[in-house]
Design an enzyme around this catalytic site. Structure first.
Site, PDB file in Angstrom:
ATOM      1  N   LYS A 168       0.810  -1.218   0.000  1.00 37.27           N
ATOM      2  CA  LYS A 168       0.000   0.000   0.000  1.00 37.27           C
ATOM      3  C   LYS A 168       0.846   1.271   0.000  1.00 37.27           C
ATOM      4  CE  LYS A 168      -3.838  -2.294   2.400  1.00 37.27           C
ATOM      5  NZ  LYS A 168      -3.131  -3.551   2.710  1.00 37.27           N
ATOM      6  N   LYS A 228      -8.074   1.303   6.447  1.00 32.98           N
ATOM      7  CA  LYS A 228      -7.391   0.018   6.550  1.00 32.98           C
ATOM      8  C   LYS A 228      -5.939   0.219   6.972  1.00 32.98           C
ATOM      9  CE  LYS A 228      -7.139   0.093   1.469  1.00 32.98           C
ATOM     10  NZ  LYS A 228      -7.519  -0.630   0.235  1.00 32.98           N
ATOM     11  N   ARG A 258      -8.074  -9.447  -9.209  1.00 29.62           N
ATOM     12  CA  ARG A 258      -6.662  -9.767  -8.981  1.00 29.62           C
ATOM     13  C   ARG A 258      -6.033 -10.111 -10.329  1.00 29.62           C
ATOM     14  NH1 ARG A 258      -3.197 -11.679  -5.123  1.00 29.62           N
ATOM     15  NH2 ARG A 258      -3.900  -9.753  -4.111  1.00 29.62           N
ATOM     16  N   ARG A 264     -12.784 -11.240  -7.912  1.00 27.82           N
ATOM     17  CA  ARG A 264     -13.154 -11.733  -6.592  1.00 27.82           C
ATOM     18  C   ARG A 264     -14.373 -10.963  -6.101  1.00 27.82           C
ATOM     19  NH1 ARG A 264      -7.478 -10.779  -3.721  1.00 27.82           N
ATOM     20  NH2 ARG A 264      -7.953  -8.743  -4.603  1.00 27.82           N
ATOM     21  N   ARG A 305     -15.444  -6.690   1.606  1.00 29.58           N
ATOM     22  CA  ARG A 305     -14.150  -7.290   1.299  1.00 29.58           C
ATOM     23  C   ARG A 305     -14.350  -8.494   0.389  1.00 29.58           C
ATOM     24  NH1 ARG A 305     -12.010  -8.660   7.119  1.00 29.58           N
ATOM     25  NH2 ARG A 305     -14.091  -9.598   7.151  1.00 29.58           N
ATOM     26  N   ASP A 309      -4.367  -5.376  -7.522  1.00 27.71           N
ATOM     27  CA  ASP A 309      -5.804  -5.375  -7.267  1.00 27.71           C
ATOM     28  C   ASP A 309      -6.432  -4.136  -7.888  1.00 27.71           C
ATOM     29  OD1 ASP A 309      -5.427  -7.680  -5.820  1.00 27.71           O
ATOM     30  OD2 ASP A 309      -5.317  -6.653  -3.880  1.00 27.71           O
ATOM     31  N   GLU A 361      -3.817  -1.928  -4.806  1.00 30.02           N
ATOM     32  CA  GLU A 361      -2.635  -2.532  -4.196  1.00 30.02           C
ATOM     33  C   GLU A 361      -1.749  -3.147  -5.261  1.00 30.02           C
ATOM     34  OE1 GLU A 361      -3.169  -5.231  -0.952  1.00 30.02           O
ATOM     35  OE2 GLU A 361      -4.694  -4.009   0.029  1.00 30.02           O
ATOM     36  N   ASN A 408       0.747  -6.210  -4.882  1.00 35.28           N
ATOM     37  CA  ASN A 408       1.158  -7.228  -3.921  1.00 35.28           C
ATOM     38  C   ASN A 408       2.446  -7.905  -4.361  1.00 35.28           C
ATOM     39  OD1 ASN A 408      -1.406  -7.516  -2.033  1.00 35.28           O
ATOM     40  ND2 ASN A 408      -2.148  -7.305  -4.130  1.00 35.28           N
TER      41      ASN A 408
END
Length: 319
Positions: free
Chosen positions: A126, A161, A211, A225, A233, A273, A282, A284
């Site tokens: 992040k 978050k 994703r 997702r 979420r 994401d 994000e 990752n």
């Protein structure tokens, strides 16, 4: 060529083999004839320029409840006896995680570490994404309740978050009236010393959070997702579900801009994401997931693509 592969990850007994990306990578490596060793980050040792660990030779199979077999533990010199280290332990991205990257960086000139440990350390999910703020939803990084209230007033509803959280944990939506925002910021400030991420709430999250997996800077596949009932979420780890998807033009533009930098940094396996087909949230790099679901929906052997990329990197080193 048979490789010796040391896998730095969480205990094997605790993983869900139905969807675990590290397990898929291990199965793929084993199918290529590579030798696998398992160890945890806590087992790393350094002295006189040597980095070693207590590691178990391991074989894996896709049989629930009987998915791995350990051999007798050995002392494995990661700089001299391993060809590849897969750094795949799950966050939190804490001082233990950061220290492991510092130790692995000391052998990165001799052993290929995936992902590159210095780049992982310098690209937390992040924070690295802030380099691409023009693709992000409105975002605030702060510990200030006053700033969070002003941001809420500007955007109507927000999501709060942890800056270094993972797996969809501790993500809260705050509505336009600001219910419990002060209490939430108080808890966050007591729990974490670093600032927190506050973003405008995107109603399109109900349509899913995509994703997209990139392998050495190139798109390998994607899944959408969907959040579970009553959830914002969509992470699979917190009850989200996956479906087949295609990339939008905006998502392709995001990947095209990110790809060369990911490749330059040695970030071979990355999952980004994107919400609503346009909002990057994000990048990752620590222990990205999603390759099992991509193969299930698209038939793409992403684990194989990752090992192909590793082979290319090793060949470049040897040249």
């Amino acid at each position: 060529m048979t490789l010796t592969v040391a896998v730095q990850m969480d205990p094997l007994a605790s993983i869900n083999i139905a969807g675990d990306s590290t397990f898929a990578l291990m199965l793929s490596a084993q199918a290529r004839g590579h030798r696998l060793f398992h160890y945890t980050a806590e087992d790393l040792n350094w002295s006189d320029g040597r980095l070693w660990t207590r590691a178990h030779p391991v074989t894996v199979q896709r049989v629930a409840g009987d998915h791995f077999r350990f051999g007798d533990p050995v002392s494995l010199d990661l700089g001299a006896e391993a060809d590849v280290v897969l750094m795949r332990q799950d966050p939190p991205f804490d001082l233990g995680y950061i220290t492991a990257t510092h130790l692995l960086e000391r052998i990165a000139d001799r052993t290929l570490v995936v992902n590159d440990p210095a780049s992982v350390r310098n690209a937390p999910e992040k924070v690295f994404v802030l380099d691409y703020a023009h693709f992000m939803p409105p975002t605030l990084v702060t510990r200030s309740l006053e700033e969070a209230r002003a941001f809420l007033k500007q955007h109507g509803a927000i999501v709060v978050k942890p800056l270094h959280g993972n797996g969809g944990k501790a993500i809260f939506r705050v509505g336009p009236e600001g219910e419990n925002l002060s209490a939430l910021m108080e808890v966050f400030n007591q729990t974490w010393r670093e600032p927190h991420m506050v973003q405008a709430f995107l109603p399109d999250v109900a349509k899913g959070d995509k994703r997209i997996v990139l392998v050495d800077g190139e798109v390998a596949g994607a899944i959408n997702r969907l959040p579970g009932e009553g959830e914002i979420r969509s992470n699979l780890a917190v009850g989200g579900s996956a479906e087949k998807t295609e990339l939008t033009d905006r998502e392709r533009a995001i990947c095209a801009e990110l790809g060369p930098e990911l490749k330059r940094r040695g970030l071979i396996f990355v999952g980004i994401d994107v919400i609503g087909g346009e909002w990057l949230t994000e990048i990752n790099v620590t222990s990205p997931t999603g390759i099992v679901a991509i193969e299930r929906f698209d038939g793409t052997d992403v684990a194989g693509l990752i090992w192909d990329a590793i082979d290319r990197r090793l060949a470049e080193r040897a040249a």
